[in-house]
Design a protein around this motif. Sequence first.
Motif, PDB file in Angstrom:
ATOM      1  N   LEU A  55       0.845  -1.194   0.000  1.00 51.64           N
ATOM      2  CA  LEU A  55       0.000   0.000   0.000  1.00 51.64           C
ATOM      3  C   LEU A  55       0.881   1.244   0.000  1.00 51.64           C
ATOM      4  N   ASN A  56       0.694   2.106  -0.975  1.00 53.82           N
ATOM      5  CA  ASN A  56       1.364   3.407  -1.009  1.00 53.82           C
ATOM      6  C   ASN A  56       0.396   4.420  -0.416  1.00 53.82           C
ATOM      7  N   HIS A  57       0.886   5.241   0.523  1.00 47.04           N
ATOM      8  CA  HIS A  57       0.043   6.188   1.235  1.00 47.04           C
ATOM      9  C   HIS A  57       0.271   7.612   0.730  1.00 47.04           C
ATOM     10  N   TYR A  58      -0.816   8.370   0.591  1.00 47.52           N
ATOM     11  CA  TYR A  58      -0.774   9.735   0.090  1.00 47.52           C
ATOM     12  C   TYR A  58      -1.580  10.646   1.007  1.00 47.52           C
ATOM     13  N   ASP A  59      -1.127  11.905   1.142  1.00 46.87           N
ATOM     14  CA  ASP A  59      -1.912  12.867   1.930  1.00 46.87           C
ATOM     15  C   ASP A  59      -3.015  13.440   1.052  1.00 46.87           C
ATOM     16  N   CYS A  60      -3.794  14.384   1.591  1.00 45.95           N
ATOM     17  CA  CYS A  60      -4.931  14.912   0.829  1.00 45.95           C
ATOM     18  C   CYS A  60      -4.507  15.791  -0.343  1.00 45.95           C
ATOM     19  N   ARG A  61      -3.230  16.145  -0.426  1.00 43.62           N
ATOM     20  CA  ARG A  61      -2.727  16.918  -1.571  1.00 43.62           C
ATOM     21  C   ARG A  61      -2.056  16.039  -2.618  1.00 43.62           C
ATOM     22  N   GLY A  62      -2.075  14.725  -2.402  1.00 41.57           N
ATOM     23  CA  GLY A  62      -1.510  13.795  -3.378  1.00 41.57           C
ATOM     24  C   GLY A  62      -0.038  13.505  -3.206  1.00 41.57           C
ATOM     25  N   ARG A  63       0.584  13.988  -2.120  1.00 48.13           N
ATOM     26  CA  ARG A  63       2.009  13.725  -1.877  1.00 48.13           C
ATOM     27  C   ARG A  63       2.170  12.379  -1.181  1.00 48.13           C
ATOM     28  N   CYS A  64       3.149  11.591  -1.617  1.00 48.97           N
ATOM     29  CA  CYS A  64       3.398  10.291  -1.010  1.00 48.97           C
ATOM     30  C   CYS A  64       3.958  10.485   0.403  1.00 48.97           C
ATOM     31  N   THR A  65       3.354   9.811   1.379  1.00 50.09           N
ATOM     32  CA  THR A  65       3.810   9.912   2.767  1.00 50.09           C
ATOM     33  C   THR A  65       4.487   8.633   3.243  1.00 50.09           C
ATOM     34  N   GLY A  66       4.422   7.560   2.457  1.00 53.04           N
ATOM     35  CA  GLY A  66       5.065   6.310   2.834  1.00 53.04           C
ATOM     36  C   GLY A  66       4.391   5.116   2.207  1.00 53.04           C
ATOM     37  N   TYR A  67       4.741   3.930   2.720  1.00 51.44           N
ATOM     38  CA  TYR A  67       4.164   2.701   2.192  1.00 51.44           C
ATOM     39  C   TYR A  67       4.142   1.646   3.293  1.00 51.44           C
TER      40      TYR A  67
END
Length: 105
Positions: A55-67
């Motif tokens: 799972l790749n995680h993104y914030d509400c602005r579409g920036r990757c925050t981790g996996y």
Amino acid sequence: RKMCFSIKIPGWKIIHFEAGKKVGESRPACFKGLAHYDRRGRSTGKSIRNFVGELNHYDCRGRCTGYSRRSGLGEITHFSNRGWVNGTTRSILGVLFVHSETIGE
């Protein structure tokens, strides 16, 4: 370490708790992903499964925050976008999830 847990209601949503209080929820989204919301129902981001199942995680602005990556039977390890370990999640019967977060990394 910071501890919290989540309860999965199959086919509907996952409710997240910390110190006995609801702090948010995640709901299924398109393409095997999850949409994340705070306790007031505001969007906080999304997670999308990639071709190898992470799972790749993104914030509400579409920036990757981790996996997140499976690290054993019923265990998932979470990483920052720089590859640092953020914490782990242990599954109990696929319905209760206990999260252990590493603070300060």
